[in-house]
Design a protein around this motif. Structure first.
Motif, PDB file in Angstrom:
ATOM      1  N   LYS A  72       0.844  -1.192   0.000  1.00  0.00           N
ATOM      2  CA  LYS A  72       0.000   0.000   0.000  1.00  0.00           C
ATOM      3  C   LYS A  72       0.873   1.233   0.000  1.00  0.00           C
ATOM      4  CE  LYS A  72      -1.482   2.069   3.492  1.00  0.00           C
ATOM      5  NZ  LYS A  72      -2.283   2.611   4.608  1.00  0.00           N
ATOM      6  N   VAL A  73       0.353   2.294  -0.593  1.00  0.00           N
ATOM      7  CA  VAL A  73       1.018   3.588  -0.555  1.00  0.00           C
ATOM      8  C   VAL A  73       0.185   4.508   0.336  1.00  0.00           C
ATOM      9  CG1 VAL A  73       1.974   5.494  -1.878  1.00  0.00           C
ATOM     10  CG2 VAL A  73       1.861   3.211  -2.900  1.00  0.00           C
ATOM     11  N   ALA A  74       0.827   5.132   1.301  1.00  0.00           N
ATOM     12  CA  ALA A  74       0.163   6.038   2.235  1.00  0.00           C
ATOM     13  C   ALA A  74       0.696   7.448   2.065  1.00  0.00           C
ATOM     14  CB  ALA A  74       0.373   5.561   3.671  1.00  0.00           C
ATOM     15  N   LEU A  75      -0.001   8.406   2.663  1.00  0.00           N
ATOM     16  CA  LEU A  75       0.362   9.825   2.586  1.00  0.00           C
ATOM     17  C   LEU A  75       0.403  10.299   1.140  1.00  0.00           C
ATOM     18  CD1 LEU A  75       3.242   9.996   5.253  1.00  0.00           C
ATOM     19  CD2 LEU A  75       0.766  10.158   5.597  1.00  0.00           C
ATOM     20  N   THR A  76      -0.630   9.941   0.380  1.00  0.00           N
ATOM     21  CA  THR A  76      -0.655  10.305  -1.037  1.00  0.00           C
ATOM     22  C   THR A  76      -1.236  11.695  -1.278  1.00  0.00           C
ATOM     23  OG1 THR A  76      -2.762   9.121  -1.246  1.00  0.00           O
ATOM     24  CG2 THR A  76      -0.753   7.928  -1.865  1.00  0.00           C
ATOM     25  N   THR A  77      -1.768  12.343  -0.237  1.00  0.00           N
ATOM     26  CA  THR A  77      -2.254  13.719  -0.415  1.00  0.00           C
ATOM     27  C   THR A  77      -1.221  14.697   0.120  1.00  0.00           C
ATOM     28  OG1 THR A  77      -3.387  13.871   1.730  1.00  0.00           O
ATOM     29  CG2 THR A  77      -4.624  12.915  -0.109  1.00  0.00           C
ATOM     30  N   HIS A  87       8.047  15.140   2.274  1.00  0.00           N
ATOM     31  CA  HIS A  87       7.850  15.546   0.889  1.00  0.00           C
ATOM     32  C   HIS A  87       7.418  14.406  -0.010  1.00  0.00           C
ATOM     33  CE1 HIS A  87      11.939  13.901   0.748  1.00  0.00           C
ATOM     34  NE2 HIS A  87      11.730  13.716  -0.540  1.00  0.00           N
ATOM     35  N   GLU A  88       7.338  13.182   0.518  1.00  0.00           N
ATOM     36  CA  GLU A  88       6.944  12.057  -0.312  1.00  0.00           C
ATOM     37  C   GLU A  88       6.056  11.105   0.484  1.00  0.00           C
ATOM     38  OE1 GLU A  88      10.290   9.782  -1.639  1.00  0.00           O
ATOM     39  OE2 GLU A  88      10.845   9.123   0.356  1.00  0.00           O
ATOM     40  N   PRO A  89       5.354  10.185  -0.201  1.00  0.00           N
ATOM     41  CA  PRO A  89       4.520   9.204   0.503  1.00  0.00           C
ATOM     42  C   PRO A  89       5.375   8.209   1.287  1.00  0.00           C
ATOM     43  CG  PRO A  89       3.969   9.334  -1.840  1.00  0.00           C
ATOM     44  CD  PRO A  89       5.281  10.038  -1.651  1.00  0.00           C
ATOM     45  N   CYS A  90       4.731   7.200   1.837  1.00  0.00           N
ATOM     46  CA  CYS A  90       5.443   6.070   2.430  1.00  0.00           C
ATOM     47  C   CYS A  90       4.696   4.799   2.051  1.00  0.00           C
ATOM     48  CB  CYS A  90       5.564   6.214   3.953  1.00  0.00           C
ATOM     49  SG  CYS A  90       4.006   6.144   4.852  1.00  0.00           S
ATOM     50  N   VAL A 166       4.252   6.194  11.139  1.00  0.00           N
ATOM     51  CA  VAL A 166       3.399   5.574  10.130  1.00  0.00           C
ATOM     52  C   VAL A 166       4.148   4.429   9.457  1.00  0.00           C
ATOM     53  CG1 VAL A 166       2.115   5.963   7.987  1.00  0.00           C
ATOM     54  CG2 VAL A 166       2.139   7.724   9.762  1.00  0.00           C
ATOM     55  N   ILE A 167       5.407   4.655   9.091  1.00  0.00           N
ATOM     56  CA  ILE A 167       6.200   3.626   8.422  1.00  0.00           C
ATOM     57  C   ILE A 167       6.395   2.411   9.327  1.00  0.00           C
ATOM     58  CG2 ILE A 167       8.490   3.078   7.483  1.00  0.00           C
ATOM     59  CD1 ILE A 167       8.639   6.088   6.651  1.00  0.00           C
ATOM     60  N   ILE A 168       6.822   2.644  10.563  1.00  0.00           N
ATOM     61  CA  ILE A 168       7.104   1.547  11.483  1.00  0.00           C
ATOM     62  C   ILE A 168       5.880   0.649  11.658  1.00  0.00           C
ATOM     63  CG2 ILE A 168       7.552   1.022  13.927  1.00  0.00           C
ATOM     64  CD1 ILE A 168       9.427   3.477  13.912  1.00  0.00           C
ATOM     65  N   HIS A 169       4.710   1.269  11.734  1.00  0.00           N
ATOM     66  CA  HIS A 169       3.477   0.501  11.922  1.00  0.00           C
ATOM     67  C   HIS A 169       2.868   0.078  10.586  1.00  0.00           C
ATOM     68  CE1 HIS A 169       2.859   0.733  16.320  1.00  0.00           C
ATOM     69  NE2 HIS A 169       3.633   1.796  16.215  1.00  0.00           N
ATOM     70  N   ASN A 170       3.726  -0.310   9.658  1.00  0.00           N
ATOM     71  CA  ASN A 170       3.319  -0.887   8.380  1.00  0.00           C
ATOM     72  C   ASN A 170       2.334   0.018   7.643  1.00  0.00           C
ATOM     73  OD1 ASN A 170       3.466  -2.888   6.382  1.00  0.00           O
ATOM     74  ND2 ASN A 170       1.742  -4.030   7.236  1.00  0.00           N
ATOM     75  N   PRO A 219       1.367   6.843  -7.724  1.00  0.00           N
ATOM     76  CA  PRO A 219       1.886   6.210  -6.507  1.00  0.00           C
ATOM     77  C   PRO A 219       2.539   4.854  -6.759  1.00  0.00           C
ATOM     78  CG  PRO A 219      -0.314   7.083  -6.123  1.00  0.00           C
ATOM     79  CD  PRO A 219      -0.068   7.167  -7.584  1.00  0.00           C
ATOM     80  N   ILE A 220       2.072   4.136  -7.784  1.00  0.00           N
ATOM     81  CA  ILE A 220       2.679   2.828  -8.080  1.00  0.00           C
ATOM     82  C   ILE A 220       4.079   3.032  -8.660  1.00  0.00           C
ATOM     83  CG2 ILE A 220       2.309   0.578  -9.132  1.00  0.00           C
ATOM     84  CD1 ILE A 220       0.050   1.569  -7.236  1.00  0.00           C
ATOM     85  N   VAL A 221       4.224   4.043  -9.503  1.00  0.00           N
ATOM     86  CA  VAL A 221       5.555   4.397 -10.028  1.00  0.00           C
ATOM     87  C   VAL A 221       6.487   4.733  -8.870  1.00  0.00           C
ATOM     88  CG1 VAL A 221       6.846   6.055 -11.428  1.00  0.00           C
ATOM     89  CG2 VAL A 221       4.622   5.220 -12.221  1.00  0.00           C
ATOM     90  N   TRP A 222       6.006   5.601  -7.967  1.00  0.00           N
ATOM     91  CA  TRP A 222       6.826   5.986  -6.816  1.00  0.00           C
ATOM     92  C   TRP A 222       7.220   4.756  -5.998  1.00  0.00           C
ATOM     93  CZ3 TRP A 222       6.048   5.066  -1.663  1.00  0.00           C
ATOM     94  CH2 TRP A 222       6.963   5.685  -0.796  1.00  0.00           C
ATOM     95  N   LEU A 223       6.253   3.877  -5.753  1.00  0.00           N
ATOM     96  CA  LEU A 223       6.515   2.707  -4.909  1.00  0.00           C
ATOM     97  C   LEU A 223       7.567   1.792  -5.522  1.00  0.00           C
ATOM     98  CD1 LEU A 223       5.829   0.848  -2.514  1.00  0.00           C
ATOM     99  CD2 LEU A 223       3.958  -0.087  -3.903  1.00  0.00           C
TER     100      LEU A 223
END
Length: 273
Positions: A72-77, A87-90, A166-170, A219-223
Motif C-alpha cells: 500500500k502507498v500512504a500519505l498520497t495527499t 515531501h513524499e509518501p510512504c 506511520v512507516i514503522i506501523h506498516n 503512486p505505483i511508479v513511486w513505490l
C-alpha cells in the motif's frame, strides 16, 4: 505472493537493526496482535531508513501463514504530507490474513481505530523493479485494476506523530476489501475515474482518481522506485493499493460501507466485532 516469511528478508539477509529499536518493534507487534494503540516514537530519533528496517523486521517475524499479498502507498495527499512535514509518501505491506472478499463481514475488534478509504487496487501480472520505473512500465505490468476499500488502523495515537511512526506501523495497514470485477486499464482513464462512498446508506463523500497524486498510477511508479532503495521490488501476482480518493470514514461494528465507481463497479463490506 511470497510463500514464506524468509523471502521477506532483503536480498536474502536480515536488514540492519539497532538494538535500541527493539522497543519500537515490540510495540508494532503488540499493536498488530491486540489492537492496543501505540504512542509516538518521536523521541527515539528514528530516521526513514531505521523506520523501514523496523517494518521489515516486523514482517520477518510473522507466522509462516502470514504472507505478503501486496503493498500500500500512504500519505498520497499533499495535506497529509504537509501535516507530517515530509515531501513524499510512504509504503507498507498487505498481509494475506487481512484480505477480504467483496461484501464480506470484516472483523475489526482487534484494531485500535479503524477507518475506511476508497481506493483503486492494481493487480500485477509482471514484476516491477526500480529504479527507473515509469508510468508506461506500470501500465504494461498491470493485469487489471479492482475497486477496493482499505481498512486503515490509526495504531499510533498522541501528540508528536511523525511519518516514521506511520512507516514503522506498516503504514497503518489494517486490511483490504477487494472488489469482484477485474477491469482492464485499456478501457479506463484512472485520473478521471470517479467514486462515491456510502456510509450506512448515506452519502459520505465523492472523489476522482486525480485526488491520488494526480493519477493513481503515479503512486505505483513511486513505490516501485522507492522499494529499490531497500533492495525490494513488486512481484507478479501482488495487489497494490494506490491511496484514498475520498476522505476516510471511521467505522465501528455494525457499519456498512459501499464504494461505487464510475466504470469499475462497486465494493462493500459490513464490519463486525
Amino acid at each position: 505472493m511470497r510463500p514464506t516469511t524468509a523471502e521477506l528478508q532483503i536480498n536474502g539477509t536480515t536488514p540492519p537493526f539497532r538494538s535500541g529499536d527493539l522497543p519500537a518493534l515490540q510495540s508494532v507487534q503488540r499493536s498488530f496482535r491486540t489492537g492496543i494503540a501505540a504512542s509516538p516514537l518521536s523521541a527515539q530519533g528514528f530516521t526513514e531508513g531505521n523506520a523501514y528496517n523496523t517494518q521489515y523486521h516486523f514482517l520477518c517475524q510473522l507466522q509462516p501463514s502470514e504472507t505478503v499479498a501486496g503493498h500500500k502507498v500512504a500519505l498520497t495527499t499533499k495535506a497529509a504530507r504537509d501535516h507530517l512535514g515530509v515531501h513524499e509518501p510512504c509504503y507498507g505491506h498487505i498481509l494475506s490474513p487481512c484480505v477480504y472478499a467483496n461484501d464480506a463481514e470484516v472483523p475489526i475488534g482487534n484494531l485500535a481505530a479503524p477507518h475506511i478509504e476508497a481506493e483503486i487496487a492494481f493487480v500485477l501480472r509482471k514484476d516491477l523493479r526500480g529504479p527507473g520505473v515509469t508510468s508506461v512500465d506500470v501500465m504494461r505490468a498491470t493485469g487489471g485494476v479492482l475497486p477496493a476499500l482499505e481498512l486503515v488502523d490509526l495504531k499510533v495515537q498522541g501528540d508528536g506523530i511523525q511519518a516514521t511512526d506511520v512507516i514503522i506501523h506498516n503504514a497503518l495497514h489494517g486490511g483490504i476489501v477487494a472488489g469482484s470485477r477485474l477491469c482492464s486499464l485499456d478501457s479506463l482513464d484512472l485520473q478521471y475515474e470517479g467514486v462515491t462512498v456510502e456510509y450506512n446508506g448515506e452519502l459520505h463523500g465523492s472523489g476522482t482518481g486525480a485526488e491520488v497524486m494526480g493519477n493513481p498510477i503515479n503512486p505505483i511508479v513511486w513505490l516501485a522506485n522507492k522499494l529499490a532503495e531497500f533492495g525490494d521490488y513488486l512481484r507478479a501476482g501482488e495487489t497494490i493499493i494506490s491511496g484514498s480518493m475520498v476522505t476516510p470514514v471511521e467505522v465501528k461494528p455494525g457499519d456498512y460501507v459501499k464504494a461505487t465507481y464510475t466504470r469499475m463497479g462497486s465494493v462493500g463490506a459490513r464490519f463486525v466485532e
